[in-house]
Motif scaffolding. Structure first.
Motif, short mmCIF file in Angstrom:
data_model
loop_
_atom_site.label_atom_id
_atom_site.label_comp_id
_atom_site.label_asym_id
_atom_site.label_seq_id
_atom_site.Cartn_x
_atom_site.Cartn_y
_atom_site.Cartn_z
N LYS A 2 -10.33 -20.01 48.09
CA LYS A 2 -9.19 -19.32 47.50
C LYS A 2 -9.58 -18.57 46.23
CE LYS A 2 -5.86 -22.60 49.29
NZ LYS A 2 -4.98 -23.73 48.96
N ARG A 3 -10.62 -19.02 45.56
CA ARG A 3 -11.02 -18.39 44.30
C ARG A 3 -12.13 -17.35 44.49
NH1 ARG A 3 -8.75 -20.32 39.87
NH2 ARG A 3 -7.85 -22.39 39.88
N ILE A 4 -12.73 -17.26 45.66
CA ILE A 4 -13.79 -16.28 45.89
C ILE A 4 -13.16 -14.89 45.94
CG2 ILE A 4 -15.55 -15.45 47.50
CD1 ILE A 4 -16.07 -18.35 48.27
N TYR A 5 -13.79 -13.96 45.26
CA TYR A 5 -13.33 -12.58 45.23
C TYR A 5 -13.25 -12.06 46.66
CZ TYR A 5 -12.97 -7.85 43.34
OH TYR A 5 -12.55 -6.58 42.99
N PRO A 6 -12.15 -11.41 47.04
CA PRO A 6 -11.95 -11.00 48.43
C PRO A 6 -13.10 -10.20 49.04
CG PRO A 6 -9.93 -10.69 47.19
CD PRO A 6 -10.99 -11.08 46.20
N ASP A 7 -13.71 -9.30 48.28
CA ASP A 7 -14.81 -8.49 48.82
C ASP A 7 -16.06 -9.31 49.10
OD1 ASP A 7 -13.14 -6.33 48.55
OD2 ASP A 7 -14.19 -5.45 46.84
N ASP A 8 -16.17 -10.51 48.53
CA ASP A 8 -17.34 -11.36 48.71
C ASP A 8 -17.12 -12.50 49.69
OD1 ASP A 8 -18.44 -9.75 46.74
OD2 ASP A 8 -18.12 -11.21 45.14
N LEU A 9 -15.89 -12.67 50.14
CA LEU A 9 -15.55 -13.84 50.96
C LEU A 9 -16.27 -13.86 52.30
CD1 LEU A 9 -13.95 -16.41 51.24
CD2 LEU A 9 -11.99 -15.04 52.05
N GLU A 10 -16.30 -12.76 53.01
CA GLU A 10 -16.93 -12.76 54.34
C GLU A 10 -18.42 -13.08 54.27
OE1 GLU A 10 -17.49 -9.80 58.12
OE2 GLU A 10 -15.60 -9.75 57.02
N GLU A 11 -19.13 -12.48 53.32
CA GLU A 11 -20.56 -12.76 53.16
C GLU A 11 -20.78 -14.21 52.76
OE1 GLU A 11 -24.79 -12.13 52.84
OE2 GLU A 11 -23.17 -11.30 54.03
N SER A 12 -19.96 -14.74 51.89
CA SER A 12 -20.07 -16.15 51.48
C SER A 12 -19.89 -17.06 52.69
CB SER A 12 -19.03 -16.49 50.41
OG SER A 12 -19.26 -15.74 49.25
N ARG A 13 -18.89 -16.78 53.48
CA ARG A 13 -18.66 -17.59 54.69
C ARG A 13 -19.85 -17.51 55.64
NH1 ARG A 13 -12.44 -15.80 55.95
NH2 ARG A 13 -11.41 -17.40 54.68
N ARG A 14 -20.39 -16.30 55.82
CA ARG A 14 -21.52 -16.11 56.74
C ARG A 14 -22.73 -16.92 56.29
NH1 ARG A 14 -26.08 -13.94 57.10
NH2 ARG A 14 -26.04 -12.92 55.07
N LEU A 34 -12.74 -16.10 40.99
CA LEU A 34 -11.68 -16.01 40.01
C LEU A 34 -11.60 -17.33 39.26
CD1 LEU A 34 -9.42 -14.17 38.99
CD2 LEU A 34 -7.90 -15.26 40.65
N HIS A 35 -11.86 -17.27 37.97
CA HIS A 35 -11.82 -18.46 37.12
C HIS A 35 -10.37 -18.87 36.92
CE1 HIS A 35 -12.34 -20.87 33.43
NE2 HIS A 35 -13.59 -21.02 33.82
N LYS A 36 -10.14 -20.11 36.57
CA LYS A 36 -8.77 -20.59 36.38
C LYS A 36 -8.07 -19.86 35.23
CE LYS A 36 -10.25 -24.57 33.64
NZ LYS A 36 -10.32 -26.01 33.60
N ASP A 37 -8.86 -19.23 34.32
CA ASP A 37 -8.25 -18.45 33.25
C ASP A 37 -7.89 -17.03 33.69
OD1 ASP A 37 -10.66 -17.05 33.29
OD2 ASP A 37 -11.31 -17.70 31.31
N GLY A 38 -8.15 -16.71 34.98
CA GLY A 38 -7.80 -15.41 35.53
C GLY A 38 -8.90 -14.37 35.47
N VAL A 39 -10.02 -14.71 34.84
CA VAL A 39 -11.13 -13.76 34.71
C VAL A 39 -12.08 -13.92 35.90
CG1 VAL A 39 -13.12 -13.13 33.27
CG2 VAL A 39 -10.96 -13.79 32.20
N CYS A 40 -12.56 -12.79 36.39
CA CYS A 40 -13.52 -12.82 37.50
C CYS A 40 -14.90 -13.12 36.92
CB CYS A 40 -13.51 -11.47 38.21
SG CYS A 40 -14.44 -11.48 39.73
N ARG A 41 -15.60 -14.11 37.47
CA ARG A 41 -16.92 -14.52 37.01
C ARG A 41 -17.92 -14.39 38.16
NH1 ARG A 41 -17.02 -15.05 31.76
NH2 ARG A 41 -18.59 -16.67 31.84
N TRP A 42 -19.17 -14.10 37.82
CA TRP A 42 -20.25 -14.08 38.81
C TRP A 42 -20.83 -15.49 38.91
CZ3 TRP A 42 -21.85 -10.76 42.37
CH2 TRP A 42 -21.42 -9.42 42.29
#
Length: 166
Positions: A2-14, A34-42
């Motif tokens: 749920k917290r993985i950035y949408p554009d990265d989700l498919e590759e992460s799943r693969r 997506l961090h719990k503070d709302g900021v996107c983190r790598w």
């Protein structure tokens, strides 16, 4: 997930599925979360699948490292490299950057002067670009760190020679 950035989700799943299904013994991937503070983190995620005697995965073990600062530094470096490339390519005089005697960067004017595509010149040395008569002078100036201007005879890719001021 749920917290993985949408554009990265498919590759992460693969990548994780490949490990879970036994096609790889471990995984490593960089993705945004997506961090719990709302900021996107790598995040750098590394892990392994633990398997039973029948080879079935019963657990995943791994780590998540926040690499946001590293990614931001990489972005700044790429921006500076692009700025440097724009600057050096826009310069009308031939420019080259060398390291330990080998060309690392050249601009279009340098390539044109010597009859090369700039990328072809990467890795060349003074011996590739100066006549044998001028090479000793060039090497002596480099060795001494002498940055004053001097005259040499250059050698183009096709073998032609020409006077040059360095």
């Amino acid at each position: 997930e749920k917290r993985i950035y949408p554009d990265d989700l498919e590759e992460s799943r693969r990548v994780i599925r490949s490990c879970l299904e036994g096609r790889t013994s471990q995984f490593q991937l960089e993705h945004r979360m997506l961090h719990k503070d709302g900021v996107c983190r790598w995040i750098l995620a590394r892990g392994v699948a633990l398997r039973d005697l029948n080879g079935r995965t019963y657990r995943m073990a791994g780590t998540h490292w926040d690499i946001t600062d590293l990614k931001q530094a990489e972005l700044r470096l790429r921006e500076r490299e692009e700025w440097f490339r724009t600057l050096i390519d826009g310069y009308i005089d031939a420019m080259a950057v060398s390291e330990q005697g080998r060309l690392m960067e050249v601009n279009a004017a340098c390539g044109e002067m010597f009859g090369y595509e700039p990328k072809e010149m990467i890795g060349l040395t003074a011996g590739d670009l100066a006549t044998p008569e001028s090479l000793a002078t060039v090497l002596d100036r480099i060795r001494r760190g002498d940055t004053s201007a001097y005259e040499v005879v250059g050698r183009r890719k096709n073998g032609e020679t020409f006077p040059a001021r360095i």
